[in-house]
Design a protein around this motif. Structure first.
Motif, PDB file in Angstrom:
ATOM      1  N   HIS A  14      -9.992  -5.188   0.956  1.00 17.14           N
ATOM      2  CA  HIS A  14     -10.177  -6.391   0.152  1.00 17.14           C
ATOM      3  C   HIS A  14     -11.799  -5.944  -0.246  1.00 17.14           C
ATOM      4  N   SER A  60       1.524  -3.417   0.972  1.00 21.64           N
ATOM      5  CA  SER A  60       0.099  -2.749   2.666  1.00 21.64           C
ATOM      6  C   SER A  60       0.818  -2.970   3.851  1.00 21.64           C
ATOM      7  N   SER A 101      -5.489  -5.812   1.419  1.00 20.47           N
ATOM      8  CA  SER A 101      -5.301  -4.631   0.559  1.00 20.47           C
ATOM      9  C   SER A 101      -5.535  -3.612   1.775  1.00 20.47           C
ATOM     10  N   PHE A 130      -3.376  -2.075  -2.761  1.00 23.23           N
ATOM     11  CA  PHE A 130      -4.221  -3.449  -3.288  1.00 23.23           C
ATOM     12  C   PHE A 130      -4.061  -4.613  -3.530  1.00 23.23           C
ATOM     13  N   GLU A 171      -8.920  -6.461  -7.936  1.00 22.95           N
ATOM     14  CA  GLU A 171      -8.745  -5.360  -6.869  1.00 22.95           C
ATOM     15  C   GLU A 171      -8.145  -3.782  -8.444  1.00 22.95           C
TER      16      GLU A 171
END
Lengths: 431, 431
Positions: free
Chosen positions: B141, B334, B369, B376, B381
């Motif tokens: 991120h 994630s 992320s 993401f 993003e």
């Protein structure tokens, strides 16, 4: 709300007191000798004990309700009552303590139970702080600090539109007199690529006005600029201790963190809008070319009367001064008129996106420096980033604070024919 | 602390439950129908009422003390008890609820008084939050966001030394299900010199792990990295709602303020270290050339077992999807292994300068992320700063969130031969 400056108190120490005359009556939380924390009011060299007063039945009507709430272990519930309750309590308290009060004999009979000597009392934080927000509205400070980092462009483009602020740490806000630990942390020595770890070498103070929030707002609701004053419970002094070397290394991209969260000191007494009313002033005219505030920050009454003329002083007493019996030395004399935004604008801005404010929240104004070096509110400014040491009258020098240094903030309002209103002190000694 | 994965509960809904099997037992605060808030434990589709359990005398010894404390209106006092009390309660609770428990008949006789259906309960924040800190430890991120602002140099020089964090707003942390107001604020349109005021047009979510602080430290004291785990009460999901257009204009030089302080959502159940123990993992190896953590952030045990393998999911359900009876659509999957720092490192860093942590404080990890677009954790993003709209399966497009959109975060741990441990959901709908 008009102030009667001729009125005197039968409590002798209140008359000509530099901080706490009958016209001030700031509230706080204190413990008398052997007693538990409770609400009180500073009057001269004494504290008026609201718990004793309410159990004795000294107040009537709305003031009695307000006093009962203010007599508790913190002032949060009292702050939540709002301005009418506060004013009702103030009126009856002034009547009780004024020269010629029919209640004088009855109050005097209660002696030190009702009016202990302030010197015998322990002072506490006035409220449980929900959230603490620090602003950055001292425009000379923003210019001075900006110039250290960006000589050609000290003020960022948002400064004259946005009352810049950030969230601070509530858990380490402490009352005047609490010793301050020098924080450990990471710092990047000049020219190095790898940081060091150790105690901060650039410990600094920041001279700020503190603002206690009264009535709150619901999450999702804004506070109109014209209503903002109704949400303020009172004012104090605030020292936003700062570790400049930690700050320089850590603050990008999300702002100061360990550089500020080790301690923030506040003065114990909450000075009310009523006490400060005679020292209201117009918001200083914006320099030619500065933009108008956006409509949500603009209110005619706030422009005309939303600023304060409060003198702000920083003093330093080093360990050597204490040993030699030397008085603290003034480092700066500044004024709240150096705020680019009024407190009403701070409240309106903070809530405009729906952020919930709650009774007992605390704002700091940001460092309030004047334009000249004798009014700079931090050593970062006074020593030009630590490059020009400050020579003290006793021969010592300082770039930043040394162990044993005690920083003392004071504030007061005065004017022709006016009784002086003071804030008391905000002290902190570096361990 | 080793997990018995073969153990089953006599509460049928707990077995094969995706979130709350006998091996999880997360704590929270809930109100049963017609009842006041009290502590409870999620088990399958039911909630174990700690208040009823303690008045009925179901626990003994240390577990009984812990349950009594956890049965109150918030979990702050329970968090303050620390890990031994929490483990004692967990052991007796597992024994009571396991298949073959001698207490089964007694508990079943209490029926819905002891074990109301979760669907009938109202869930609250688990604790009064003293301070809320948001970190920035998702390195992908930080890279993705940094690249939008500084294409050549996305990560600032401090990133791999300092667990970057900032103070957030505690008053607007709200429990899953609380609707989220779109904030008003100042934004600078592209190419303009004067900001606009109005509702945010770039409203975003952030997928984060939340960390509840247990036992605190005194102001001025640090917490050694080896002790840091002892100060964590548990984990949750956290959505750090963000108004990107407000953020871009306001965040210099002191960090995000109105862009983040209008709302932060958390999941209601506090998942304990004990439940997550089987999913501990080594801290991911630092890429070649990355510096070693400074000694105060370095601990062999933490390096070996301080990270977690927790799957993190974001889903979106638009108003159109709800109307058409369509299920939420996954936007990203994630994992907490994308944290550059462990939670122990966050605790040790936060306290190293003497900042006081208190039971009920909340940390956010920062957006977690993964390296690819399907992982993401924010629309900023996913849509590359709003430049590449996201096409949803039903034909809708999104750059940022629209009114009526509901964001759903989920998290769970799973592994070969392991009972799945889930966090439940963190939901919030944009008004």
């Amino acid at each position: 709300m008009t102030q009667n400056d001729n009125r005197r108190s039968w409590i002798a120490s209140a008359n000509e007191h530099p901080d706490f005359p009958l016209q001030n009556l700031p509230l706080g939380i204190f413990s008398p000798v052997g007693g538990t924390p409770r609400g009180g009011v500073a009057i001269g060299e004494q504290v008026f004990d609201l718990k004793v007063a309410t159990t004795t039945g000294l107040f009537e009507g709305e003031a009695a309700d307000a006093a009962r709430v203010a007599a508790g272990e913190d002032l949060n519930a009292f702050f939540a009552l709002g301005a009418n309750a506060r004013r009702a309590l103030r009126r009856q308290l002034q009547d009780l303590l004024a020269e010629g009060s029919p209640a004088q004999a009855r109050l005097e009979a209660l002696g030190a139970e009702l009016l202990p000597a302030a010197a015998d009392c322990q002072l506490h934080l006035p409220a449980r702080i929900g959230d603490y927000t620090d602003f950055y509205v001292g425009i000379h400070h923003a210019n001075n600090v900006g110039r250290l980092f960006r000589p050609d462009n000290p003020l960022l483009p948002n400064y004259k539109y946005v009352p810049i602020g950030y969230h601070g740490r509530a858990s380490t806000v402490c009352v005047s007199g609490t010793p301050v630990h020098r924080p450990n942390g990471q710092t990047l020595p000049p020219g190095a690529e790898v940081p060091n770890f150790g105690p901060s070498k650039r410990l600094d103070y920041e001279l700020e006005l503190g603002i206690w929030i009264g009535q709150g707002n619901a999450m999702g609701d804004a506070i109109a600029i014209g209503e903002a004053e109704q949400h303020i419970a009172g004012y104090c002094l605030l020292n936003d201790w700062s570790a400049r070397d930690l700050q320089a290394w850590e603050y990008q991209p999300l702002g100061p963190f360990l550089a500020k969260n080790f301690a923030t000191s506040v003065s114990p007494w909450v000075v009310t809008a009523e006490a400060l009313e005679p020292f209201r002033t117009a918001q200083p005219a914006r320099p030619e070319g500065d933009p108008q505030p956006l409509p949500y920050l603009l209110d005619a009454n706030d422009q005309a009367r939303g600023a304060f003329d409060i003198q702000l002083e920083v003093l330093l007493q080093t360990a050597a001064m204490r040993e030699r019996g030397q008085q603290p030395q003034r480092l700066a004399l500044s004024n709240t008129q150096h705020m680019y935004w009024t407190v009403a604008q701070l409240v309106a801005h903070h809530a405009v996106g729906g952020c919930k404010l709650q009774p007992g929240d605390l704002f700091g104004s940001g460092t309030l420096s004047g334009p000249e070096a004798d009014a700079f509110g931090s050593l970062l400014e006074t020593t030009f980033g630590g490059k020009q040491p400050l020579s003290l009258a006793n021969g010592e020098q300082r770039t930043f604070l040394e162990s044993g240094d005690e920083v003392i903030l004071r504030a007061w309002c005065e004017g022709e024919g006016r009784v002086r209103i003071g804030f008391g002190e905000c002290r902190g000694r570096v361990l």
